[in-house]
Scaffold this active site. Structure first.
Site, PDB file in Angstrom:
ATOM      1  N   SER A 146       0.913  -1.250   0.046  1.00  0.00           N
ATOM      2  CA  SER A 146       0.077   0.065  -0.105  1.00  0.00           C
ATOM      3  C   SER A 146       0.887   1.067  -0.170  1.00  0.00           C
ATOM      4  CB  SER A 146      -0.742  -0.165   1.393  1.00  0.00           C
ATOM      5  OG  SER A 146      -1.459   1.281   1.422  1.00  0.00           O
ATOM      6  N   TYR A 159      -3.982  -0.444   9.713  1.00  0.00           N
ATOM      7  CA  TYR A 159      -3.568  -0.792   8.312  1.00  0.00           C
ATOM      8  C   TYR A 159      -2.143  -0.381   8.037  1.00  0.00           C
ATOM      9  CZ  TYR A 159      -4.888  -0.370   3.241  1.00  0.00           C
ATOM     10  OH  TYR A 159      -4.910  -0.697   1.914  1.00  0.00           O
TER      11      TYR A 159
END
Length: 298
Positions: A146, A159
């Site tokens: 990410s 996350y």
């Protein structure tokens, strides 16, 4: 290492029911790959498989319904995939989920759910299917980390932790698998238009009103088409790139983290205040619901 050959090989893609995963499945079929598609959304997964079969009737497409948050279910599916598809050339660990809230606003169960899907499932599937990849000459492994595997803004502890873990796992594997002839790519998407923000969970201690406002601001950043993102990834795989960044929304923060690894948070805070004051979204900011990556079942 030679360029990757997609034709006449079998590719496994997780989170294949929409977003980047769906686009990857179509891109792989166009390049001649047979497909093994995993997701938790049965209806969407069936529709994706049907569309690929209609467009590419010569491709074999198998689908498996699985919630990657369930370790036992993931193990069963991995064993079935390994048994039914012993010759795998490509594994794409794409599925991911998001959680909105600061560390003290989420429960450990909520935190663990993100880590289970985004990291533990990646490790589990890779461990189960790596023997098949190593047995197939010229195989390749892809993990989707990410933008938040490059930077770690406030409000994204779960996350970012999971995506930094994916990054470290992938980099170490890349070094380990050189002598086995297995290529390894870690992908860091920027602002890709997927459903991860809209499908993210909200931490138990987060104000729903605050979260919804942040989510709406964040979705303005999602400008990259998933099909474009998939093409960038597949070009990187073909060229055996070790690292693929998608969009300036990933490349610029990567540079920022390199040059100011301990202080880039102040820049993100300034951007946050600008967005709050003007409503103009220009870069990722702290305390937003999720980074744009393909979500499991999203």
């Amino acid at each position: 290492m030679r360029t990757f050959d997609f034709a006449a090989g079998t590719a496994v893609v997780t989170g294949a029911a929409s977003g980047i995963g769906e686009a990857l499945a179509h891109g792989l079929a166009r390049r001649g790959s047979d497909l093994v598609l995993l997701d938790r959304d049965g209806d969407r997964l069936t529709a994706v498989a049907a569309a690929i079969r209609a467009a590419h009737p010569d491709r074999e497409v198998a689908t498996y319904l699985v919630d990657l948050a369930d370790a036992a279910a993931t193990a069963r599916v991995a064993e079935e995939v390994r048994r039914r598809h012993p010759r795998l050339r490509l594994l794409v660990n794409n599925a991911g989920v998001a959680l909105g809230g600061r560390f003290d606003e989420v429960t450990l169960d909520e935190f663990g759910w993100v880590v289970d899907v985004n990291f533990r499932a990646v490790v589990q599937l890779t461990h189960a299917l790596l023997p098949a990849l190593k047995a197939e000459p010229g195989a390749h492994l892809v993990t989707v980390s990410s933008l938040f595997g490059l930077i770690a803004p406030a409000g994204q502890v779960a996350y970012a932790a999971s995506k930094f873990a994916v990054r470290g796992f992938t980099e170490a594997l890349r070094h380990e698998l050189v002598d086995d002839g297995v290529g390894v790519t870690c992908v860091h998407p920027g602002g890709v238009r997927t459903r991860i923000a809209s499908s993210a969970r909200v931490g138990s201690g987060v104000s729903v009103e605050e979260y919804e406002a942040a989510r709406r601001r964040f979705e303005k950043l999602l400008t990259i088409d998933p099909a474009r993102a998939a093409e960038v990834i597949l070009r990187g795989v073909r060229r055996r790139r070790g690292r693929v960044l998608i969009g300036w929304s990933a490349k610029l923060p990567d540079l920022l983290a390199r040059f100011a690894p301990a202080s880039y948070g102040r820049v993100l805070a300034l951007v946050t205040r600008r967005v709050a004051a003007t409503g103009v979204a220009t870069a990722p900011a702290p305390h937003r619901p999720a980074e744009p990556a393909a979500a499991d079942g999203s």
